[in-house]
Design a protein around this motif. Structure first.
Motif, PDB file in Angstrom:
ATOM      1  N   ARG A  64      91.223 107.091  36.276  1.00 46.46           N
ATOM      2  CA  ARG A  64      90.474 108.264  36.729  1.00 46.46           C
ATOM      3  C   ARG A  64      88.996 108.059  36.422  1.00 46.46           C
ATOM      4  O   ARG A  64      88.649 107.413  35.446  1.00 46.46           O
ATOM      5  CB  ARG A  64      90.956 109.522  36.019  1.00 46.46           C
ATOM      6  CG  ARG A  64      92.304 109.981  36.504  1.00 46.46           C
ATOM      7  CD  ARG A  64      92.596 111.336  35.939  1.00 46.46           C
ATOM      8  NE  ARG A  64      93.836 111.226  35.187  1.00 46.46           N
ATOM      9  CZ  ARG A  64      94.329 112.172  34.436  1.00 46.46           C
ATOM     10  NH1 ARG A  64      93.702 113.302  34.273  1.00 46.46           N
ATOM     11  NH2 ARG A  64      95.466 112.008  33.812  1.00 46.46           N
ATOM     12  N   GLU A  75      90.727 109.333  41.551  1.00 46.66           N
ATOM     13  CA  GLU A  75      91.537 108.197  41.113  1.00 46.66           C
ATOM     14  C   GLU A  75      91.466 107.096  42.170  1.00 46.66           C
ATOM     15  O   GLU A  75      92.374 106.945  42.982  1.00 46.66           O
ATOM     16  CB  GLU A  75      92.987 108.638  40.898  1.00 46.66           C
ATOM     17  CG  GLU A  75      93.139 109.692  39.824  1.00 46.66           C
ATOM     18  CD  GLU A  75      94.574 110.162  39.663  1.00 46.66           C
ATOM     19  OE1 GLU A  75      95.502 109.380  39.948  1.00 46.66           O
ATOM     20  OE2 GLU A  75      94.758 111.315  39.256  1.00 46.66           O
ATOM     21  N   GLU A  92      90.682 106.073  31.871  1.00 44.75           N
ATOM     22  CA  GLU A  92      89.566 106.812  32.452  1.00 44.75           C
ATOM     23  C   GLU A  92      88.295 106.009  32.202  1.00 44.75           C
ATOM     24  O   GLU A  92      88.115 105.458  31.116  1.00 44.75           O
ATOM     25  CB  GLU A  92      89.428 108.193  31.820  1.00 44.75           C
ATOM     26  CG  GLU A  92      90.601 109.099  32.074  1.00 44.75           C
ATOM     27  CD  GLU A  92      90.456 110.459  31.402  1.00 44.75           C
ATOM     28  OE1 GLU A  92      89.429 110.709  30.723  1.00 44.75           O
ATOM     29  OE2 GLU A  92      91.371 111.277  31.561  1.00 44.75           O
TER      30      GLU A  92
END
Length: 181
Positions: A64, A75, A92
């Motif tokens: 992400r 994403e 992330e």
């Protein structure tokens, strides 16, 4: 983060789906997305080309983009980071660290990949957004984000070479390696 955003984040992290499916948070809610072999094969071939043609960089996927904006963290299917910036335990990555993002079009994501995601990525200042359309065997390269919009666009068909500027290098992708549905 609102209560609803926190709940959605919890659901995304704890819900177990078969490997052939993904759960995506869109402005319209949660969507279950089937993952086609064309999508997976194309994604893996892009990974391989990044690995072979972008020295010092590592391909990344299944992540992400942070921070959340309007409760949304995109994403993308593919990007790359300098080897020294890769955190193997992270799922992330900061928008400022990404030199480009790639979305491989699926039947359910086509509209978002072409109309919604360019705005999200440009607003985040991601320098390059590549759309690989396995449905039409075409690609679109968007560059030069300014005021939430990409200022330059190139398109081509599978078989063309795609040149992506990456900091002080150019990543050249051979789109003849991409798979069409």
């Amino acid at each position: 983060m609102t209560v609803a955003e926190g709940w959605v984040a919890d659901v995304l992290e704890t819900l177990q789906l078969p490997r052939r499916m993904r759960l995506r948070l869109t402005r319209n809610g949660l969507t279950v997305v089937p993952v086609t072999q064309a999508h997976v094969t194309t994604q893996m071939r892009i990974f391989g080309q990044i690995d072979a043609r972008l020295p010092g960089w590592v391909p990344i996927g299944e992540f992400r983009v942070r921070p959340a904006r309007e409760g949304y963290m995109p994403e993308p299917d593919v990007s790359a980071l300098p080897q020294e910036q890769l955190d193997p335990g992270s799922s992330e990555f900061d928008e400022g660290a990404l030199p480009f993002v790639v979305e491989v079009v699926s039947p359910e994501s086509k509209n978002r990949d072409y109309s919604t995601k360019p705005d999200h990525y440009a607003l985040r200042g991601i320098p390059v957004y590549l759309i690989v359309d396995v449905l039409a065997a075409r690609w679109t390269l968007l560059t030069r984000p300014q005021d939430g919009e990409y200022q330059h666009q190139e398109s081509g068909v599978f078989g063309d070479r795609i040149e992506i500027p990456v900091v002080d290098q150019t990543l050249t992708l051979d789109s003849s390696q991409f798979m069409r549905i």
